[in-house]
Design a protein around this motif. Structure first.
Motif, PDB file in Angstrom:
ATOM      1  N   TYR A 252      19.480  28.697  35.304  1.00 15.80           N
ATOM      2  CA  TYR A 252      19.021  28.631  33.912  1.00 15.80           C
ATOM      3  C   TYR A 252      17.755  27.783  33.803  1.00 15.80           C
ATOM      4  O   TYR A 252      16.776  28.188  33.153  1.00 15.80           O
ATOM      5  CB  TYR A 252      20.124  28.053  33.037  1.00 15.80           C
ATOM      6  CG  TYR A 252      19.718  27.839  31.591  1.00 15.80           C
ATOM      7  CD1 TYR A 252      19.876  28.841  30.639  1.00 15.80           C
ATOM      8  CD2 TYR A 252      19.165  26.625  31.175  1.00 15.80           C
ATOM      9  CE1 TYR A 252      19.502  28.649  29.313  1.00 15.80           C
ATOM     10  CE2 TYR A 252      18.789  26.420  29.860  1.00 15.80           C
ATOM     11  CZ  TYR A 252      18.955  27.427  28.933  1.00 15.80           C
ATOM     12  OH  TYR A 252      18.564  27.226  27.618  1.00 15.80           O
ATOM     13  N   VAL A 253      17.752  26.606  34.413  1.00 12.27           N
ATOM     14  CA  VAL A 253      16.584  25.727  34.304  1.00 12.27           C
ATOM     15  C   VAL A 253      15.374  26.341  34.991  1.00 12.27           C
ATOM     16  O   VAL A 253      14.243  26.209  34.514  1.00 12.27           O
ATOM     17  CB  VAL A 253      16.907  24.328  34.861  1.00 12.27           C
ATOM     18  CG1 VAL A 253      15.644  23.466  34.951  1.00 12.27           C
ATOM     19  CG2 VAL A 253      17.940  23.647  33.973  1.00 12.27           C
ATOM     20  N   ASP A 254      15.575  27.044  36.092  1.00 19.97           N
ATOM     21  CA  ASP A 254      14.461  27.730  36.741  1.00 19.97           C
ATOM     22  C   ASP A 254      13.806  28.720  35.773  1.00 19.97           C
ATOM     23  O   ASP A 254      12.568  28.789  35.666  1.00 19.97           O
ATOM     24  CB  ASP A 254      14.958  28.449  37.985  1.00 19.97           C
ATOM     25  CG  ASP A 254      13.852  29.211  38.695  1.00 19.97           C
ATOM     26  OD1 ASP A 254      12.914  28.561  39.196  1.00 19.97           O
ATOM     27  OD2 ASP A 254      13.914  30.458  38.736  1.00 19.97           O
ATOM     28  N   ARG A 255      14.615  29.467  35.033  1.00 15.44           N
ATOM     29  CA  ARG A 255      14.077  30.403  34.037  1.00 15.44           C
ATOM     30  C   ARG A 255      13.392  29.654  32.895  1.00 15.44           C
ATOM     31  O   ARG A 255      12.348  30.086  32.391  1.00 15.44           O
ATOM     32  CB  ARG A 255      15.191  31.284  33.475  1.00 15.44           C
ATOM     33  CG  ARG A 255      15.769  32.294  34.452  1.00 15.44           C
ATOM     34  CD  ARG A 255      16.864  33.115  33.786  1.00 15.44           C
ATOM     35  NE  ARG A 255      16.341  33.878  32.645  1.00 15.44           N
ATOM     36  CZ  ARG A 255      17.084  34.366  31.663  1.00 15.44           C
ATOM     37  NH1 ARG A 255      18.405  34.149  31.663  1.00 15.44           N
ATOM     38  NH2 ARG A 255      16.537  35.045  30.672  1.00 15.44           N
ATOM     39  N   ALA A 256      13.965  28.526  32.496  1.00 10.56           N
ATOM     40  CA  ALA A 256      13.370  27.745  31.409  1.00 10.56           C
ATOM     41  C   ALA A 256      12.004  27.201  31.809  1.00 10.56           C
ATOM     42  O   ALA A 256      11.048  27.248  31.018  1.00 10.56           O
ATOM     43  CB  ALA A 256      14.306  26.600  31.019  1.00 10.56           C
ATOM     44  N   LEU A 257      11.882  26.684  33.019  1.00  6.80           N
ATOM     45  CA  LEU A 257      10.599  26.158  33.477  1.00  6.80           C
ATOM     46  C   LEU A 257       9.555  27.276  33.550  1.00  6.80           C
ATOM     47  O   LEU A 257       8.386  27.066  33.193  1.00  6.80           O
ATOM     48  CB  LEU A 257      10.751  25.481  34.837  1.00  6.80           C
ATOM     49  CG  LEU A 257      11.691  24.276  34.914  1.00  6.80           C
ATOM     50  CD1 LEU A 257      11.591  23.618  36.291  1.00  6.80           C
ATOM     51  CD2 LEU A 257      11.407  23.255  33.826  1.00  6.80           C
ATOM     52  N   ALA A 258       9.969  28.438  34.007  1.00 10.91           N
ATOM     53  CA  ALA A 258       9.043  29.570  34.058  1.00 10.91           C
ATOM     54  C   ALA A 258       8.574  29.949  32.657  1.00 10.91           C
ATOM     55  O   ALA A 258       7.390  30.219  32.428  1.00 10.91           O
ATOM     56  CB  ALA A 258       9.703  30.761  34.751  1.00 10.91           C
ATOM     57  N   ALA A 259       9.508  29.965  31.708  1.00 13.76           N
ATOM     58  CA  ALA A 259       9.148  30.311  30.330  1.00 13.76           C
ATOM     59  C   ALA A 259       8.174  29.306  29.735  1.00 13.76           C
ATOM     60  O   ALA A 259       7.304  29.668  28.924  1.00 13.76           O
ATOM     61  CB  ALA A 259      10.406  30.390  29.471  1.00 13.76           C
ATOM     62  N   LEU A 260       8.297  28.044  30.121  1.00 13.24           N
ATOM     63  CA  LEU A 260       7.432  26.981  29.597  1.00 13.24           C
ATOM     64  C   LEU A 260       6.146  26.823  30.404  1.00 13.24           C
ATOM     65  O   LEU A 260       5.354  25.925  30.123  1.00 13.24           O
ATOM     66  CB  LEU A 260       8.200  25.658  29.572  1.00 13.24           C
ATOM     67  CG  LEU A 260       9.334  25.593  28.541  1.00 13.24           C
ATOM     68  CD1 LEU A 260      10.254  24.411  28.834  1.00 13.24           C
ATOM     69  CD2 LEU A 260       8.767  25.495  27.118  1.00 13.24           C
ATOM     70  N   GLY A 261       5.943  27.657  31.401  1.00 14.58           N
ATOM     71  CA  GLY A 261       4.710  27.612  32.175  1.00 14.58           C
ATOM     72  C   GLY A 261       4.610  26.426  33.104  1.00 14.58           C
ATOM     73  O   GLY A 261       3.502  26.002  33.459  1.00 14.58           O
ATOM     74  N   ILE A 262       5.743  25.886  33.533  1.00 21.30           N
ATOM     75  CA  ILE A 262       5.727  24.726  34.429  1.00 21.30           C
ATOM     76  C   ILE A 262       5.775  25.225  35.869  1.00 21.30           C
ATOM     77  O   ILE A 262       6.834  25.594  36.389  1.00 21.30           O
ATOM     78  CB  ILE A 262       6.904  23.780  34.133  1.00 21.30           C
ATOM     79  CG1 ILE A 262       6.842  23.302  32.671  1.00 21.30           C
ATOM     80  CG2 ILE A 262       6.880  22.585  35.094  1.00 21.30           C
ATOM     81  CD1 ILE A 262       8.034  22.468  32.251  1.00 21.30           C
ATOM     82  N   ASP A 263       4.628  25.235  36.503  1.00 25.47           N
ATOM     83  CA  ASP A 263       4.508  25.683  37.886  1.00 25.47           C
ATOM     84  C   ASP A 263       4.317  24.539  38.867  1.00 25.47           C
ATOM     85  O   ASP A 263       4.511  24.716  40.076  1.00 25.47           O
ATOM     86  CB  ASP A 263       3.313  26.639  38.024  1.00 25.47           C
ATOM     87  CG  ASP A 263       3.542  27.959  37.318  1.00 25.47           C
ATOM     88  OD1 ASP A 263       4.706  28.381  37.211  1.00 25.47           O
ATOM     89  OD2 ASP A 263       2.548  28.571  36.869  1.00 25.47           O
ATOM     90  N   TYR A 264       3.899  23.365  38.358  1.00 25.66           N
ATOM     91  CA  TYR A 264       3.572  22.245  39.234  1.00 25.66           C
ATOM     92  C   TYR A 264       4.202  20.949  38.723  1.00 25.66           C
ATOM     93  O   TYR A 264       4.303  20.725  37.515  1.00 25.66           O
ATOM     94  CB  TYR A 264       2.050  22.051  39.314  1.00 25.66           C
ATOM     95  CG  TYR A 264       1.322  23.197  39.955  1.00 25.66           C
ATOM     96  CD1 TYR A 264       1.170  23.264  41.340  1.00 25.66           C
ATOM     97  CD2 TYR A 264       0.791  24.222  39.180  1.00 25.66           C
ATOM     98  CE1 TYR A 264       0.508  24.331  41.932  1.00 25.66           C
ATOM     99  CE2 TYR A 264       0.119  25.295  39.769  1.00 25.66           C
ATOM    100  CZ  TYR A 264      -0.011  25.337  41.145  1.00 25.66           C
ATOM    101  OH  TYR A 264      -0.672  26.401  41.730  1.00 25.66           O
ATOM    102  N   GLY A 265       4.607  20.110  39.678  1.00 27.55           N
ATOM    103  CA  GLY A 265       5.029  18.762  39.338  1.00 27.55           C
ATOM    104  C   GLY A 265       6.524  18.586  39.150  1.00 27.55           C
ATOM    105  O   GLY A 265       7.305  19.539  39.197  1.00 27.55           O
ATOM    106  N   PRO A 266       6.926  17.352  38.896  1.00 25.08           N
ATOM    107  CA  PRO A 266       8.338  17.038  38.702  1.00 25.08           C
ATOM    108  C   PRO A 266       8.798  17.384  37.292  1.00 25.08           C
ATOM    109  O   PRO A 266       8.005  17.362  36.341  1.00 25.08           O
ATOM    110  CB  PRO A 266       8.387  15.529  38.932  1.00 25.08           C
ATOM    111  CG  PRO A 266       7.040  15.052  38.464  1.00 25.08           C
ATOM    112  CD  PRO A 266       6.068  16.138  38.829  1.00 25.08           C
ATOM    113  N   THR A 267      10.076  17.694  37.158  1.00 28.44           N
ATOM    114  CA  THR A 267      10.660  17.949  35.830  1.00 28.44           C
ATOM    115  C   THR A 267      12.038  17.312  35.755  1.00 28.44           C
ATOM    116  O   THR A 267      12.771  17.239  36.745  1.00 28.44           O
ATOM    117  CB  THR A 267      10.785  19.455  35.540  1.00 28.44           C
ATOM    118  OG1 THR A 267      11.421  20.114  36.646  1.00 28.44           O
ATOM    119  CG2 THR A 267       9.422  20.075  35.286  1.00 28.44           C
TER     120      THR A 267
END
Length: 422
Positions: A252-267
């Motif tokens: 789920y979080v992998d999909r959420a990060l993709a939706a938010l455009g987070i490709d780089y860095g820590p989350t």
């Protein structure tokens, strides 16, 4: 100004952001610190700038970009939440790996964040944003039902978050949020109301590079709801990488990060496992607040700070050795956040009590958060908690025993002058 070493820019390296500097240094980089505000933010300890090659106080975007371009940086990262949007703004014109500015606002504004996920088809809370307390109450009454969560749009650490059981509580919470300042000094012009997500809450920490991710750890929160509607942190424990809901939460979080455009860095993501599946509470585009590199190395085999540095300085190695993989659970681990009902001025720290705490079998380390001269107040969020204590060991029973000792000792750490004596 370019030397032989690569240069990394850290924006607002407050609190846990301080751990990024030594990790980049250990891998042979120099660092430049950018401060997003004219003065240090008073809600957090000022970062130690002595290890940086240079420090820049941001005033104008073009000028800051010009100053940084002279160092030919290879990366720009947010050290803490208030630096997220500025790091995006700087990374694009400097031509370094970037999450870009298109969705930058959605990575800080919680209403936009959840709506971005909803548009991508992810399960989310229902929500309403408004600048009038009565509007939020009406939405709760007519649409959401109770309980309802009311909170600021752009804060963190539980600041201004209320769980409201009725219309009077919604009005009181909205009025408390509207017009107040967040812990980052931003004025709340609007407040956010969300439907209450029923289920256990989890932390999912990752590091990404070029959209590929390594899972650093999944922890389960244990919180305590106070009578005033504040839901405070007590402790969190590490789950195994394949334990229970962990794979579902990671997906789920992998999909959420993709939706938010987070490709780089820590989350640092927080999600609740509802009967309908995971739902995001929020995600920060920075390392976790409970970061303690050596503690995480011990219990998970790695940590966000080291892996963030590796990803940006040796991306081929990160992609080959870490991307698409997840941590291991080497032993039982718990992070305690101690609360208090005390109020007053701290006059000293009882080192004998601190030694008693650090001498407990499973205590790996602790952070005493309030220095003499500072104020202690009843805990309502992470910033008013008194200590962070890291525990690890081969058995959950041993950790539980030491947690009981911590509860008995925690209010004896600080010597205070109570408010009523002033």
């Amino acid at each position: 100004m370019q030397g032989n070493k690569p240069v990394v820019v850290l924006v607002d390296a407050y609190t846990s952001g301080k751990y990024l500097l030594p990790e980049f240094t250990a891998l042979g980089a120099e660092t430049v610190h950018v401060q997003s505000t004219p003065d240090f933010m008073p809600s957090m300890p000022a970062p130690d700038l002595s290890g940086y090659r240079a420090t820049i106080v941001h005033e104008h975007l073009d000028r800051t970009v010009e100053q940084l371009a002279a160092y030919a940086p290879v990366a720009v990262l947010a050290g803490q939440e208030p630096g997220v949007e500025l790091a995006d703004l700087l990374s694009e014109p400097l031509g370094v790996p970037s999450n870009r500015t298109t969705l930058s606002a959605a990575r800080r504004d919680k209403y936009r964040m959840i709506e971005t996920l909803r548009a991508a088809g992810l399960h989310c809370a229902d929500q309403f944003v408004g600048d009038d307390a009565a509007q939020l109450r009406d939405w709760a009454e007519q649409v959401a039902g109770y309980p309802v969560v009311v909170k600021p749009l752009k804060s963190a650490a539980g600041d201004g978050v209320y769980v409201c059981a009725d219309s009077a509580a919604v009005l009181a919470a909205a009025r408390a949020v509207l017009g107040s300042d967040t812990i980052y000094g931003e004025t709340n012009r609007e407040a956010l109301a969300q439907s209450y997500l029923r289920g256990e809450e989890y932390v999912i920490d990752m590091v990404s590079y070029s959209g590929r991710r390594y899972v650093c750890g999944v922890w389960q929160y244990h919180k305590r709801l106070l009578r005033n509607g504040r839901n405070i942190y007590d402790w969190e424990h590490l789950l195994g990488p394949d334990e229970g809901p962990v794979p579902e939460l990671i997906a789920y979080v992998d999909r959420a990060l993709a939706a938010l455009g987070i490709d780089y860095g820590p989350t640092h993501a927080e999600a609740i496992l509802t009967p309908e599946g995971p739902a995001l509470v929020e995600v920060g585009s920075r390392i976790a607040g409970n970061m303690h590199p050596r503690f995480h190395d011990r219990c998970t085999g790695g940590n966000q700070a080291t892996l963030t540095a590796l990803a940006h300085l040796e991306p081929e190695r990160f992609l080959a050795e870490y991307a698409g993989r997840r941590y291991t659970k080497r032993e039982e681990a718990v992070c305690c956040t101690t609360s208090t009902g005390l109020s007053g001025v701290v006059t000293g720290v009882d080192e004998q009590v601190v030694a008693e705490l650090t001498g407990l079998e499973t205590v790996f380390g602790l952070n005493v958060k309030i220095e003499p001269g500072g104020r202690i107040r009843p805990t309502v969020d992470l910033y008013s908690s008194t200590m962070r204590i890291f525990l690890s060991g081969p058995s959950a029973d041993a950790i539980r025993r030491d947690r009981r000792c911590i509860e008995e000792l925690k209010d004896r750490v600080y010597q205070i002058r109570p408010d009523e004596c002033e």
